[in-house]
Scaffold this motif. Structure first.
Motif, PDB file in Angstrom:
ATOM      1  N   THR A   1      28.091  -1.308  -5.817  1.00 10.37           N
ATOM      2  CA  THR A   1      28.274  -0.054  -5.091  1.00 10.37           C
ATOM      3  C   THR A   1      27.602   1.094  -5.854  1.00 10.37           C
ATOM      4  O   THR A   1      26.867   1.888  -5.281  1.00 10.37           O
ATOM      5  CB  THR A   1      29.772   0.227  -4.906  1.00 10.37           C
ATOM      6  N   GLU A   2      27.871   1.169  -7.126  1.00  2.00           N
ATOM      7  CA  GLU A   2      27.164   2.122  -7.977  1.00  2.00           C
ATOM      8  C   GLU A   2      26.168   1.342  -8.823  1.00  2.00           C
ATOM      9  O   GLU A   2      26.497   0.260  -9.313  1.00  2.00           O
ATOM     10  CB  GLU A   2      28.146   2.844  -8.914  1.00  2.00           C
ATOM     11  N   PHE A   3      24.978   1.857  -8.947  1.00  4.22           N
ATOM     12  CA  PHE A   3      24.049   1.207  -9.867  1.00  4.22           C
ATOM     13  C   PHE A   3      23.199   2.246 -10.595  1.00  4.22           C
ATOM     14  O   PHE A   3      23.110   3.395 -10.192  1.00  4.22           O
ATOM     15  CB  PHE A   3      23.188   0.143  -9.182  1.00  4.22           C
ATOM     16  N   LEU A   4      22.633   1.802 -11.704  1.00  5.11           N
ATOM     17  CA  LEU A   4      21.758   2.658 -12.497  1.00  5.11           C
ATOM     18  C   LEU A   4      20.320   2.350 -12.120  1.00  5.11           C
ATOM     19  O   LEU A   4      19.976   1.201 -11.864  1.00  5.11           O
ATOM     20  CB  LEU A   4      21.968   2.397 -13.991  1.00  5.11           C
ATOM     21  N   TRP A   5      19.516   3.381 -12.103  1.00  2.00           N
ATOM     22  CA  TRP A   5      18.101   3.172 -11.811  1.00  2.00           C
ATOM     23  C   TRP A   5      17.297   4.342 -12.320  1.00  2.00           C
ATOM     24  O   TRP A   5      17.855   5.289 -12.894  1.00  2.00           O
ATOM     25  CB  TRP A   5      17.881   2.939 -10.310  1.00  2.00           C
ATOM     26  N   GLN A   6      15.999   4.232 -12.107  1.00  2.00           N
ATOM     27  CA  GLN A   6      15.158   5.405 -12.236  1.00  2.00           C
ATOM     28  C   GLN A   6      14.526   5.619 -10.884  1.00  2.00           C
ATOM     29  O   GLN A   6      14.218   4.657 -10.161  1.00  2.00           O
ATOM     30  CB  GLN A   6      14.127   5.250 -13.346  1.00  2.00           C
ATOM     31  N   GLU A   7      14.362   6.875 -10.515  1.00  4.43           N
ATOM     32  CA  GLU A   7      13.666   7.188  -9.279  1.00  4.43           C
ATOM     33  C   GLU A   7      12.594   8.204  -9.592  1.00  4.43           C
ATOM     34  O   GLU A   7      12.864   9.296 -10.074  1.00  4.43           O
ATOM     35  CB  GLU A   7      14.630   7.683  -8.193  1.00  4.43           C
ATOM     36  N   GLY A   8      11.345   7.801  -9.336  1.00  3.73           N
ATOM     37  CA  GLY A   8      10.237   8.718  -9.509  1.00  3.73           C
ATOM     38  C   GLY A   8      10.007   9.459  -8.203  1.00  3.73           C
ATOM     39  O   GLY A   8      10.172   8.892  -7.121  1.00  3.73           O
ATOM     40  N   HIS A   9       9.665  10.721  -8.310  1.00  5.13           N
ATOM     41  CA  HIS A   9       9.383  11.530  -7.113  1.00  5.13           C
ATOM     42  C   HIS A   9       8.168  12.386  -7.411  1.00  5.13           C
ATOM     43  O   HIS A   9       8.177  13.160  -8.366  1.00  5.13           O
ATOM     44  CB  HIS A   9      10.581  12.413  -6.772  1.00  5.13           C
ATOM     45  N   THR A  10       7.148  12.230  -6.606  1.00  4.79           N
ATOM     46  CA  THR A  10       5.921  12.978  -6.865  1.00  4.79           C
ATOM     47  C   THR A  10       5.406  13.634  -5.593  1.00  4.79           C
ATOM     48  O   THR A  10       5.673  13.164  -4.488  1.00  4.79           O
ATOM     49  CB  THR A  10       4.813  12.060  -7.436  1.00  4.79           C
ATOM     50  N   ALA A  11       4.682  14.727  -5.800  1.00  2.15           N
ATOM     51  CA  ALA A  11       4.074  15.441  -4.676  1.00  2.15           C
ATOM     52  C   ALA A  11       2.594  15.648  -4.970  1.00  2.15           C
ATOM     53  O   ALA A  11       2.219  15.961  -6.101  1.00  2.15           O
ATOM     54  CB  ALA A  11       4.762  16.787  -4.476  1.00  2.15           C
ATOM     55  N   HIS A  12       1.768  15.420  -3.942  1.00  2.00           N
ATOM     56  CA  HIS A  12       0.318  15.464  -4.118  1.00  2.00           C
ATOM     57  C   HIS A  12      -0.337  16.273  -2.999  1.00  2.00           C
ATOM     58  O   HIS A  12       0.253  16.480  -1.934  1.00  2.00           O
ATOM     59  CB  HIS A  12      -0.240  14.032  -4.096  1.00  2.00           C
ATOM     60  N   ALA A  13      -1.600  16.673  -3.293  1.00  2.00           N
ATOM     61  CA  ALA A  13      -2.322  17.500  -2.324  1.00  2.00           C
ATOM     62  C   ALA A  13      -2.934  16.671  -1.200  1.00  2.00           C
ATOM     63  O   ALA A  13      -3.139  17.165  -0.100  1.00  2.00           O
ATOM     64  CB  ALA A  13      -3.419  18.301  -3.036  1.00  2.00           C
ATOM     65  N   THR A  14      -3.221  15.409  -1.498  1.00  2.00           N
ATOM     66  CA  THR A  14      -3.864  14.581  -0.469  1.00  2.00           C
ATOM     67  C   THR A  14      -3.186  13.227  -0.382  1.00  2.00           C
ATOM     68  O   THR A  14      -2.527  12.766  -1.329  1.00  2.00           O
ATOM     69  CB  THR A  14      -5.352  14.323  -0.797  1.00  2.00           C
ATOM     70  N   HIS A  15      -3.385  12.590   0.760  1.00  2.00           N
ATOM     71  CA  HIS A  15      -2.819  11.258   0.953  1.00  2.00           C
ATOM     72  C   HIS A  15      -3.461  10.259   0.008  1.00  2.00           C
ATOM     73  O   HIS A  15      -2.794   9.386  -0.535  1.00  2.00           O
ATOM     74  CB  HIS A  15      -3.001  10.807   2.407  1.00  2.00           C
ATOM     75  N   ASP A  16      -4.741  10.404  -0.215  1.00  2.00           N
ATOM     76  CA  ASP A  16      -5.431   9.492  -1.127  1.00  2.00           C
ATOM     77  C   ASP A  16      -4.817   9.530  -2.526  1.00  2.00           C
ATOM     78  O   ASP A  16      -4.590   8.504  -3.153  1.00  2.00           O
ATOM     79  CB  ASP A  16      -6.925   9.847  -1.236  1.00  2.00           C
ATOM     80  N   GLU A  17      -4.559  10.756  -2.987  1.00  2.00           N
ATOM     81  CA  GLU A  17      -3.959  10.907  -4.307  1.00  2.00           C
ATOM     82  C   GLU A  17      -2.576  10.268  -4.360  1.00  2.00           C
ATOM     83  O   GLU A  17      -2.214   9.608  -5.339  1.00  2.00           O
ATOM     84  CB  GLU A  17      -3.804  12.405  -4.618  1.00  2.00           C
ATOM     85  N   ALA A  18      -1.808  10.492  -3.306  1.00  2.00           N
ATOM     86  CA  ALA A  18      -0.464   9.921  -3.250  1.00  2.00           C
ATOM     87  C   ALA A  18      -0.530   8.388  -3.270  1.00  2.00           C
ATOM     88  O   ALA A  18       0.247   7.722  -3.964  1.00  2.00           O
ATOM     89  CB  ALA A  18       0.276  10.399  -2.005  1.00  2.00           C
ATOM     90  N   MET A  19      -1.499   7.855  -2.537  1.00  2.00           N
ATOM     91  CA  MET A  19      -1.643   6.397  -2.500  1.00  2.00           C
ATOM     92  C   MET A  19      -2.033   5.829  -3.858  1.00  2.00           C
ATOM     93  O   MET A  19      -1.575   4.769  -4.262  1.00  2.00           O
ATOM     94  CB  MET A  19      -2.691   5.984  -1.454  1.00  2.00           C
ATOM     95  N   GLU A  20      -2.874   6.558  -4.567  1.00  2.00           N
ATOM     96  CA  GLU A  20      -3.229   6.144  -5.922  1.00  2.00           C
ATOM     97  C   GLU A  20      -1.970   6.051  -6.784  1.00  2.00           C
ATOM     98  O   GLU A  20      -1.792   5.117  -7.562  1.00  2.00           O
ATOM     99  CB  GLU A  20      -4.168   7.178  -6.561  1.00  2.00           C
ATOM    100  N   GLU A  21      -1.125   7.043  -6.630  1.00  2.00           N
ATOM    101  CA  GLU A  21       0.118   7.088  -7.390  1.00  2.00           C
ATOM    102  C   GLU A  21       1.023   5.900  -7.027  1.00  2.00           C
ATOM    103  O   GLU A  21       1.571   5.218  -7.907  1.00  2.00           O
ATOM    104  CB  GLU A  21       0.849   8.408  -7.118  1.00  2.00           C
ATOM    105  N   VAL A  22       1.161   5.654  -5.748  1.00  2.00           N
ATOM    106  CA  VAL A  22       2.024   4.554  -5.279  1.00  2.00           C
ATOM    107  C   VAL A  22       1.579   3.234  -5.908  1.00  2.00           C
ATOM    108  O   VAL A  22       2.397   2.461  -6.418  1.00  2.00           O
ATOM    109  CB  VAL A  22       1.982   4.457  -3.735  1.00  2.00           C
ATOM    110  N   LEU A  23       0.280   3.005  -5.904  1.00  2.00           N
ATOM    111  CA  LEU A  23      -0.217   1.734  -6.431  1.00  2.00           C
ATOM    112  C   LEU A  23      -0.223   1.715  -7.962  1.00  2.00           C
ATOM    113  O   LEU A  23       0.008   0.670  -8.571  1.00  2.00           O
ATOM    114  CB  LEU A  23      -1.626   1.454  -5.886  1.00  2.00           C
ATOM    115  N   ARG A  24      -0.456   2.872  -8.570  1.00  2.00           N
ATOM    116  CA  ARG A  24      -0.401   2.952 -10.024  1.00  2.00           C
ATOM    117  C   ARG A  24       0.982   2.491 -10.511  1.00  2.00           C
ATOM    118  O   ARG A  24       1.101   1.656 -11.401  1.00  2.00           O
ATOM    119  CB  ARG A  24      -0.663   4.386 -10.492  1.00  2.00           C
ATOM    120  N   ILE A  25       2.018   3.040  -9.878  1.00  2.00           N
ATOM    121  CA  ILE A  25       3.377   2.702 -10.289  1.00  2.00           C
ATOM    122  C   ILE A  25       3.707   1.250  -9.943  1.00  2.00           C
ATOM    123  O   ILE A  25       4.360   0.545 -10.711  1.00  2.00           O
ATOM    124  CB  ILE A  25       4.394   3.660  -9.635  1.00  2.00           C
ATOM    125  N   LEU A  26       3.239   0.811  -8.789  1.00  2.00           N
ATOM    126  CA  LEU A  26       3.492  -0.591  -8.436  1.00  2.00           C
ATOM    127  C   LEU A  26       2.966  -1.508  -9.526  1.00  2.00           C
ATOM    128  O   LEU A  26       3.606  -2.488  -9.900  1.00  2.00           O
ATOM    129  CB  LEU A  26       2.829  -0.936  -7.101  1.00  2.00           C
TER     130      LEU A  26
END
Length: 500
Positions: A157-182
């Motif tokens: 029910t309760e768990f520990l985690w990390q949650e990253g949250h990022t904001a970018h100017a372009t979709h391409d940049e955001a996608m780079e981030e998504v895959l970088r973290i993956l």
RNA sequence: CGGGGCGUAGCGCAGCCUGGUAGCGCGUUCGGUUCGGGACCGAAAGGUCGGAGGUUCAAAUCCUCUCGCCCCGACCA
């Protein structure tokens, strides 16, 4: 020789879920809180593993430009409702605070199930220009989701985690981030957990509520089931629009930010157990083991005891100077060594530490002292070393780091072999059904027509879900074919399995 | 939330059907002998039988309600 009836770990073949619970209990990782439904107490040995996971991931996040922050545990209920898909996805599993300070609250707070909403709120205050972007934050936190059925580490029910949250100017940049973290996640799983994973994209049915696309790493468990071990989401502009996170771009126009979010949780520890542990208990890869090495002194009388303990203590100190970290690491990783001088017979100590997954055991007795050697044994036999080995002390100290790292690699290879043995390419529906009959599961690469209807029908018929659509190089990559269920055209194979 | 199983000493369990002084194994404490794969002997400590209510002269045991855990589903990191 007899095994005490109480310390028994149910063999995997007999009852896999019971085995899992037995290992978690016997390794002293955690126990159900009981007084709080669905929650667990993570005990020191379990928490120490989490701390090692944190240490490495945190180092990786910093190295990729992220900074840590912390947001409130409580989120105004109205925040959840601002993103339609998000509220629909999470509403059923929210815990809500309705009273505080002895009074009903004007607006209830929900205990965060995840923090996209409250972080979106603050992003809108903090971001106004393209110069404010990208904004790269991470939060180490607890979250709460009122799941109907819980299992230690895998779903509490309760768990520990990390949650990253990022904001970018372009979709391409955001996608780079998504895959970088993956790839940070995937590399971490393989290099540190010795847990091979498949990197891929989620289907519409399996993606995060509120995301455009979700990417994931899927790990193979010893029973053939899959564990979603980490996720990285392309949130598009959904939360930007919901929370009015706008910025002025270089051309002077107003635009909504492109956001990402990503997380791994204490579930990873469950994955670690189900990847490596055996019928004797936990098995830990050295890079995540809270204790790398235990020294068990052997003696018959007080005189021997004094001599052996003195030598054992010298050995312990020498081992504590061994640094397991890789040259590019941003922290040192000195060996954690326990000298077990408890008044127990050696055999009892062996079993004690084996259940807890300690990678390397050293026995040190009068004979070894006389010969200037140590007796070593790894937690499981691998090509690195099988059974006990007697090694000159100098040589041992000079090679122990390499041996432990080789053991780490051997665990990864062993897990890869287990996954390969459970992986099949299927094109026939009857074969598919047979592969998943009863409690059985495998990693099945199959063609799928790309529709949610077919995915739901497969799940309905077999409890099998599409774990992911593999990234290039992660699947068979053998071109188009025909859906295993409907026979309609398919662009490529997807990974199907039952899941935790 | 539906189906099933289960809550008795730190852990694992028996006792319940057929109500009558709460037991066993392991662990723990103390003493001794032991010690290269779960030692043995002797002594001892430890339990509101998950909780509440009811039936009864008497409840771990029978009845009602409730909380929690585990498994299988549905939901999910």
């Amino acid at each position: 020789m007899a095994t005490p009836a109480d310390a028994r770990i149910t063999p995997r073949a007999e009852d896999y879920p019971q085995w899992y619970q037995d290992v978690v209990r016997e390794a002293d990782l955690a126990e159900p809180a009981k007084v709080v439904k669905g929650c667990m107490v993570i005990k020191p040995h379990g928490y120490a593993i989490w701390e090692k996971i944190q240490r490495e991931l945190d180092s990786q996040f910093r190295a990729t430009g992220h900074r840590n922050a912390y947001f409130p545990l409580l989120v105004p209920q109205s925040f959840l409702q601002k993103e339609a898909e998000h509220v629909e996805g999470f509403a059923p599993e929210l815990a809500v605070v309705t009273h505080a300070g002895g009074q009903p609250l004007e607006e209830p707070y929900v205990i965060r199930p995840t923090s996209e909403t409250i972080i979106g709120h603050f992003f809108s205050k903090w971001i106004s220009s393209y110069r404010d972007l990208p904004l790269l934050l991470n939060q180490w936190a607890n979250v709460m989701r009122w799941e109907l059925r819980t299992r230690l580490f895998l779903r509490t029910t309760e768990f520990l985690w990390q949650e990253g949250h990022t904001a970018h100017a372009t979709h391409d940049e955001a996608m780079e981030e998504v895959l970088r973290i993956l790839h940070v996640y995937g590399d971490f799983a393989e290099s540190f957990m010795a847990m091979p994973v498949v990197r891929g994209r989620k289907t519409a049915l399996e993606k995060f509520a509120g995301a455009l696309e979700s990417y994931c790493i899927e790990a193979h468990m010893q029973d053939g089931k899959a564990l979603q071990a980490g996720t990285s989401h392309d949130l598009g502009q959904n939360f930007g629009k919901a929370f009015d996170v706008r910025f002025q771009n270089e051309a002077g126009d107003l635009d909504y930010v492109w956001q990402t979010s990503w997380g791994v949780s204490t579930r990873l520890i469950g994955g670690l157990v189900m990847t490596h542990a055996d019928d004797d208990g936990l098995v830990l890869p050295p890079r995540l083991a809270p204790i790398h090495c235990v020294i068990v002194p052997i003696y018959r009388n007080d005189e021997q005891k004094a001599q052996v303990l003195e030598a054992a203590e010298r050995l312990r100190k020498a081992l504590c100077d061994v640094d397991l970290s890789s040259p590019d690491a941003r922290y040192r990783d000195f060996l954690e060594v326990v000298l077990d001088d408890r008044d127990l017979r050696p055999g009892a100590k062996f079993y004690h530490w084996e259940r807890r997954g300690v990678p390397l055991r050293i026995e040190l007795g009068p004979k070894d002292l006389a010969k200037g050697q140590v007796c070593t044994k790894f937690r499981v036999d691998t090509p690195v070393q099988s059974g006990k080995a007697f090694v000159p002390t100098d040589e041992f100290l000079a090679t122990v780091r390499d041996k432990l790292l080789a053991f780490q690699d051997a665990l990864l290879e062993r897990a890869r072999a287990a996954q390969a043995a459970d992986t099949v390419v299927l094109d026939d529906w009857d074969d598919f059904v047979a592969s998943f009959s009863g409690e059985k599961s495998v990693f099945a690469w199959c063609h799928w027509d790309g529709t949610s209807e077919t995915e739901a029908a497969i799940k309905e018929a077999t409890k099998v879900t599409i774990r992911c659509i593999p990234l290039p190089g992660q699947g068979p990559d053998d071109g188009p074919g025909r859906c295993i269920r409907t026979g309609r055209p398919s662009a490529g194979r997807v990974l199907m399995a039952k899941a935790y």
